[in-house]
Design an enzyme around this catalytic site. Structure first.
Site, PDB file in Angstrom:
ATOM      1  N   GLU A 249       0.726  -1.406  -0.009  1.00  0.00           N
ATOM      2  CA  GLU A 249      -0.395   0.152   0.267  1.00  0.00           C
ATOM      3  C   GLU A 249       0.605   1.611   0.393  1.00  0.00           C
ATOM      4  O   GLU A 249       0.909   2.316   1.070  1.00  0.00           O
ATOM      5  CB  GLU A 249      -0.694   0.033   0.875  1.00  0.00           C
ATOM      6  CG  GLU A 249      -2.093  -0.964   1.360  1.00  0.00           C
ATOM      7  CD  GLU A 249      -3.061  -0.885   2.227  1.00  0.00           C
ATOM      8  OE1 GLU A 249      -3.919  -1.795   2.091  1.00  0.00           O
ATOM      9  OE2 GLU A 249      -2.945  -0.279   3.345  1.00  0.00           O
ATOM     10  N   GLU A 372      -6.170  -7.589  -2.257  1.00  0.00           N
ATOM     11  CA  GLU A 372      -6.662  -7.732  -0.330  1.00  0.00           C
ATOM     12  C   GLU A 372      -8.147  -6.938  -0.995  1.00  0.00           C
ATOM     13  O   GLU A 372      -8.298  -6.035  -1.173  1.00  0.00           O
ATOM     14  CB  GLU A 372      -6.415  -6.487   0.122  1.00  0.00           C
ATOM     15  CG  GLU A 372      -4.394  -6.772   0.891  1.00  0.00           C
ATOM     16  CD  GLU A 372      -4.106  -6.097   1.642  1.00  0.00           C
ATOM     17  OE1 GLU A 372      -5.256  -5.345   2.672  1.00  0.00           O
ATOM     18  OE2 GLU A 372      -2.571  -5.908   2.616  1.00  0.00           O
TER      19      GLU A 372
END
EC number: 3.2.1.78
Length: 491
Positions: A249, A372
Site C-alpha cells: 500500500e 486485498e
C-alpha cells in the site's frame, strides 16, 4: 439400353463424388482436431499432472508433502500473456487467493509453527491457490532485518519454512518487500535507521533519501537471492513465489503530485528485475486514482482525500518492469462513516469494474489482481456481521467472474484474511476462520471450482472467449517473450 446405361454411369459418378466429398470433409475435421490438440496445453498438463502423481506418490485428490515437479509444466513460473496470468505452455491461471500476513513471525516459534501448515491445509481444502504474506519485518520483535543489512537467521529460516510449506500444499506466494505503515517496521524504520528524521524528515523520506533507498535495495537483493534452507532453491528461482510486491500500500502524501512515488517505483522496479528477471512484479498499490486521472475516474475514488495520497493507479502501473496491476478493496474504511451495507456493496462492484476496464484499456491489456479485499465485522463503523459479509465476498467474486467469462483482465482476488483456529487474539475483525464459517467456506470453494473450470481449459478455448485485441496482445507478448519476458513495456 443406352439411356439406362448412361443413367447408371451418372449414378456411379455421383456416388463417387459424394464419397470423395465426405472423405475430404472428414480429413479436414481430423486435421483441425489435431491442430487444436497440438496447440492446447491439455496433453502437456495431463502429462505433468501424472508425473506429479508418480513422483509425489499421491492419488491426485489433494496436495502432497513431497517435492513438486518443476520444469515447464503445471508448477513452472507464473507469467503474463496479454491480460491474463498463465502457467506451463500457456494454460490460464485465474487466482482465488487469501492473505495471512503474519506467517513468518509465527513460524519462528516451534510452538506456533504448526499454524502455518494449518492455514495452508485449510486454504487448499477450499481450492485457494495463492497466499499473500509479508517477506519483511524491520526492527522490533522477531525482526527479519534487525538493522540495515543485518538479518536474524532464525527468522529467515522461518520465512524459508513458509515458502516450503506453501510449496507442499501447491499454494503460490505473493511477497511484499516492505510496509507503507509502521506495522512490522515499515518505511519509517528505514528513515530512523538513516537518521534522516533528525533533519525533520518524515517517513516519506524513505522514497527520496539516497541512503534509505540504498538500504532498501540491499534488502531486496538479500531476500531475492536467499537460498531456502529447507528446499535448497534460491527464492529468485522458486516458482512457488508467484510475484514480488515493491511495498504494501505505497503512499507518499508529502508529494500529492505523485512524482516522488513514481520515481521510486521506477527505480526499484528496475532493481528488482536486475536481480530477479524471472518473477512477476507488482507495485502493491491500493488502486487510488491520482492527478493524472480523468475526472470520471477521480469520481470513482471512495473519497477526495485519496487522490492526494501520492499514488496514481494508471501512471504507477505503466512503469517499466511492472507486470500486473494491484488493487485493494475496503469500502468499510474508505467510504464516509455511516455508509450503508448497500452503498458499500455498490462501491465494491464499481471499484472492481473500473480497474478491470483500465487494466484492459489504459494499461494496454494488463492483468489486474485485487490483492486485498475485505470488510470488518467489528467496531462502530462495521456495516457487516460474519453472516452478511458473505454478500460482500460474493459481490467481488461476481465481478471477477463476469470478467473471467469474457477473457477479461480481472485475474483474481485475495481475501483479507484467512486465520486458523486459535489465533483470535490477532483478529481485528477481518479474520475468516474457515472451519467456523461453513457458509463462507462454501462460497470460497464454489468460486474456486468455477475458476478451476477456466484454468483447466486448453489455451485455445480460453482465447476463444476473448476479443481480437486480447488475442493480438497475447500473440505479441508471446513473440516478445523470446527476447525479454521480464518487462512490461511502458506505454
Amino acid at each position: 439400353m443406352e439411356t439406362s446405361y448412361r443413367e447408371e454411369e451418372a449414378r456411379r459418378k455421383a456416388s463417387l463424388l459424394h464419397c470423395i466429398f465426405f472423405f475430404l470433409l472428414g480429413a479436414l475435421a481430423m486435421a483441425a482436431a489435431i491442430a487444436v490438440l497440438h496447440e492446447s496445453s491439455y496433453w502437456e498438463w495431463r502429462c505433468n499432472r501424472l508425473t506429479d502423481i508418480v513422483v509425489d506418490g499421491d492419488d491426485g485428490d489433494g496436495p502432497s508433502s513431497s517435492e513438486v515437479v518443476d520444469g515447464g509444466g503445471e508448477w513452472g513460473m507464473v507469467r503474463t500473456r496479454g491480460a491474463q496470468f498463465v502457467v506451463g505452455g500457456g494454460r490460464p491461471f485465474y487466482v482465488n487467493g487469501f492473505n495471512t500476513y503474519w506467517l513468518m513471525v509465527l513460524a519462528v516459534d516451534p510452538s506456533t509453527r504448526g499454524k502455518v501448515t494449518e492455514v495452508f491445509r485449510q486454504a487448499a481444502a477450499v481450492g485457494l491457490t495463492v497466499c499473500r504474506t509479508w517477506a519483511f519485518n524491520d526492527g522490533g520483535w522477531r525482526a527479519l532485518q534487525k538493522s540495515p543489512g543485518v538479518y536474524d537467521e532464525e527468522v529467515f529460516k522461518a520465512l524459508d519454512f513458509v515458502v516450503s510449506e506453501a510449496r507442499k500444499h501447491k499454494i503460490r506466494l505473493i511477497l511484499p518487500l516492505i510496509n507503507n505503515w509502521d506495522d512490522y517496521g515499515g518505511k519509517a524504520q528505514y528513515v530512523r535507521w538513516a537518521q534522516a528524521a533528525a533533519a525533520g524528515a518524515g517517513a516519506d523520506a524513505f522514497f527520496s533519501d539516497e541512503t534509505v533507498r540504498g538500504y532498501f535495495k540491499s534488502h531486496v537483493t538479500a531476500v531475492l537471492t536467499r537460498v531456502n534452507a529447507y528446499t535448497g532453491v534460491a527464492y529468485r528461482d522458486d516458482p512457488t513465489i508467484m510475484a514480488w510486491e515493491l511495498m504494501n500500500e505505497p503512499r507518499c502524501a508529502s508529494d500529492p503530485t505523485g512524482d516522488t512515488l513514481q520515481a521510486w517505483i521506477a527505480e526499484m522496479a528496475f532493481h528488482v528485475k536486475s536481480v530477479d528477471p524471472a518473477h512477476l512484479l507488482g507495485v502493491g498499490a491500493e488502486g487510488f486514482y491520482g492527478p493524472s486521472s480523468p475526472p470520471a475516474r477521480l469520481r470513482v475514488n471512495p473519497n477526495a482525500d485519496v487522490a492526494l495520497a501520492g499514488a496514481d493507479f494508471v501512471r504507477n502501473h505503466r512503469v517499466l518492469g511492472v507486470d500486473f496491476a494491484s488493487v485493494h478493496v475496503y469500502p468499510d474504511t474508505w467510504l464516509p462513516a455511516g455508509a450503508t451495507k448497500e452503498a458499500q456493496l455498490r462501491f465494491a462492484t464499481s471499484w472492481v469494474e473500473a480497474h478491470i476496464a483500465d487494466a484492459e484499456g489504459a494499461l494496454g491489456g494488463m492483468p489486474v489482481l485485487f490483492a486485498e479485499f475485505g470488510v470488518s465485522t467489528r467496531g462502530a463503523r462495521a456495516a457487516f456481521n460474519a453472516t452478511s459479509r458473505d454478500a460482500f465476498i460474493e459481490a467481488v467474486y461476481g465481478a471477477m467472474l463476469r470478467s473471467t467469462r469474457r477473457g477479461g483482465g480481472g485475474a483474481g482476488a485475495l481475501l483479507w484474511q484467512v486465520f486458523p483456529e486459535g489465533t483470535d487474539y490477532m483478529d481485528d475483525g477481518y479474520a475468516v476462520v474457515l472451519p467456523r464459517a461453513a457458509a463462507t467456506a462454501g462460497i470460497v470453494a464454489a468460486h474456486s471450482r468455477r475458476l478451476q473450470s477456466f484454468n483447466s481449459r486448453c489455451a485455445w478455448s480460453c482465447r476463444w472467449g476473448c476479443n481480437k485485441r486480447d488475442n493480438d496482445t497475447a500473440e505479441t507478448t508471446t513473440a516478445e517473450a523470446d527476447v525479454d519476458v521480464s518487462f512490461h513495456h511502458e506505454l
